[in-house]
Design a protein around this motif. Structure first.
Motif, short mmCIF file in Angstrom:
data_model
loop_
_atom_site.label_atom_id
_atom_site.label_comp_id
_atom_site.label_asym_id
_atom_site.label_seq_id
_atom_site.Cartn_x
_atom_site.Cartn_y
_atom_site.Cartn_z
N ALA A 125 47.06 45.45 78.15
CA ALA A 125 47.24 46.22 76.90
C ALA A 125 46.29 45.70 75.83
N GLY A 126 45.01 45.62 76.16
CA GLY A 126 44.01 45.19 75.17
C GLY A 126 43.58 46.37 74.31
N ASN A 127 42.77 46.05 73.30
CA ASN A 127 42.33 47.10 72.36
C ASN A 127 41.02 47.78 72.77
N GLY A 128 40.56 47.50 74.00
CA GLY A 128 39.24 47.99 74.44
C GLY A 128 39.13 49.48 74.66
N THR A 129 40.26 50.18 74.75
CA THR A 129 40.16 51.64 74.88
C THR A 129 40.39 52.33 73.54
N LEU A 130 41.15 51.64 72.67
CA LEU A 130 41.35 52.18 71.31
C LEU A 130 40.03 52.16 70.53
N MET A 131 39.21 51.14 70.80
CA MET A 131 37.96 50.98 70.04
C MET A 131 36.91 52.03 70.39
N ARG A 132 37.11 52.74 71.50
CA ARG A 132 36.06 53.66 71.96
C ARG A 132 36.50 55.12 72.01
N CYS A 133 37.78 55.40 71.67
CA CYS A 133 38.33 56.73 71.95
C CYS A 133 38.03 57.80 70.89
N LEU A 134 37.52 57.39 69.74
CA LEU A 134 37.39 58.35 68.63
C LEU A 134 36.56 59.60 68.93
N PRO A 135 35.45 59.51 69.67
CA PRO A 135 34.67 60.73 69.91
C PRO A 135 35.49 61.86 70.55
N VAL A 136 36.54 61.52 71.29
CA VAL A 136 37.34 62.57 71.94
C VAL A 136 37.95 63.49 70.87
N ALA A 137 38.47 62.88 69.81
CA ALA A 137 39.12 63.69 68.76
C ALA A 137 38.12 64.53 67.97
N LEU A 138 36.84 64.16 68.06
CA LEU A 138 35.81 64.86 67.29
C LEU A 138 35.19 66.02 68.07
N SER A 139 35.60 66.19 69.32
CA SER A 139 34.85 67.06 70.22
C SER A 139 35.55 68.35 70.64
N TYR A 140 36.87 68.41 70.49
CA TYR A 140 37.57 69.57 71.06
C TYR A 140 38.36 70.32 70.00
N LYS A 141 38.39 71.63 70.15
CA LYS A 141 39.20 72.46 69.24
C LYS A 141 40.67 72.36 69.59
N SER A 142 40.98 72.14 70.87
CA SER A 142 42.37 72.13 71.30
C SER A 142 42.94 70.72 71.26
N LEU A 143 44.07 70.54 70.58
CA LEU A 143 44.72 69.23 70.51
C LEU A 143 45.19 68.79 71.90
#
Ligand SMILES: [Mg+2]
Length: 290
Positions: A125-143
């Motif tokens: 449960a490290g923070n290594g996936t939280l640090m890289r996930c932001l582009p996903v939220a910037l890319s899709y119209k559908s939640l």
């Protein structure tokens, strides 16, 4: 929209570059060495050049490039960019991610499970996936699509569900802010009923801002809830030390998204060595999935 997307990527990279200087120092050591660090100066444990970023920005760009290459089903493309980065022999790479990369044999999810069970003592449960996930939220119209890809990109390397859970909360907040929502309101709505609900009390976390995703997330939300400006967020995170580059990157990404590219002081944007790449990727992300 583009101002927010650029703001998010620049904000993340600035948080990374600032915090990279103080990573692994205690708060007291940061104070002794730098007084209060407010400028991007490089140095630190990685001997960074001024304006150089670390794995947080590199892996975020890998996720972004994977989505740009194949927005409908980006996981294998994201994996290819992860490996491309790994083969460049980066100076900093997290323990969980290194373990999974070494075990990877064509199936990310199997490698993450094997790493968790056999090599990491059940601790992934490290923070290594939280640090890289932001582009996903910037890319899709559908939640729904944002949620699906956010979770899957996390499971590629981190088997423990706490990592994916933090990514989901973070990207639901990002999705709301990208679409015009207020950052504090979005945080309040999305942490309700989760283990992060206590951040709404506004108190400084009692845990260290270390690499455990639950600790990282508490600090990220604390900086975002308690800061007036973009700089307050990233400077606050940098001066707290510990996993400061990653806390700064994660918090700086959402802060940059909320304040926008134009809301980030120019000298900080200009200081980044990768600024041209960040602009280019932002432009492409905007049109990744229409
Ligand atoms: Mg880093």
């Amino acid at each position: 929209m583009l101002d927010r997307i650029k703001g998010a990527l620049f904000g993340l990279a600035i948080g990374d570059a600032l915090g990279g200087t103080t990573e692994f120092l205690s708060k007291e050591e940061v104070k002794e060495k730098y007084g209060r660090l407010t400028e991007i100066v490089g140095g630190g444990v990685w001997k960074l050049e001024k304006g150089e970023t670390t794995d947080d920005t590199a892996m975020t760009l890998a996720v972004a490039k994977g989505i740009i290459k194949n927005p409908d089903d980006p996981i294998s493309a994201i994996g290819e960019y992860f490996l491309e980065w790994y083969q460049s022999n980066p100076k900093d790479i997290g323990n969980i991610i290194r373990t999974v990369f070494e075990l990877y044999d064509g199936d990310w999810f199997a490698a993450a499970k094997l790493a968790h069970e056999k090599y990491l003592g059940g601790l992934s449960a490290g923070n290594g996936t939280l640090m890289r996930c932001l582009p996903v939220a910037l890319s899709y119209k559908s939640l729904t699509k944002v949620e699906e890809i956010t979770e899957r990109q996390s499971e590629m390397t981190h088997y423990d569900n706490k990592a994916a859970e933090a990514c989901l909360i973070y990207n639901r907040i990002a999705y709301k802010v990208l679409n015009g929502g207020d950052l504090s309101e979005a945080i309040a709505q999305e942490v309700k009923g989760t283990i992060y609900e206590t951040v709404l009390e506004g108190k400084k976390p009692t845990c260290l801002p270390d690499g455990y995703v639950v600790h990282t997330m508490q600090w990220v939300l604390y900086w975002l809830m308690s800061s007036e400006t973009f700089l307050d967020v990233v400077v606050g995170a940098a001066n707290e030390g510990e996993d400061s580059d990653t806390v700064g990157a994660i918090a700086g990404g959402l802060a940059g998204l909320a304040f926008g590219y134009e809301g980030i002081p120019k000298e900080y944007r200009e200081a980044l060595l990768e600024k041209d790449t960040l602009v280019e990727i932002s432009n492409q992300l905007q049109f990744a999935s229409l």
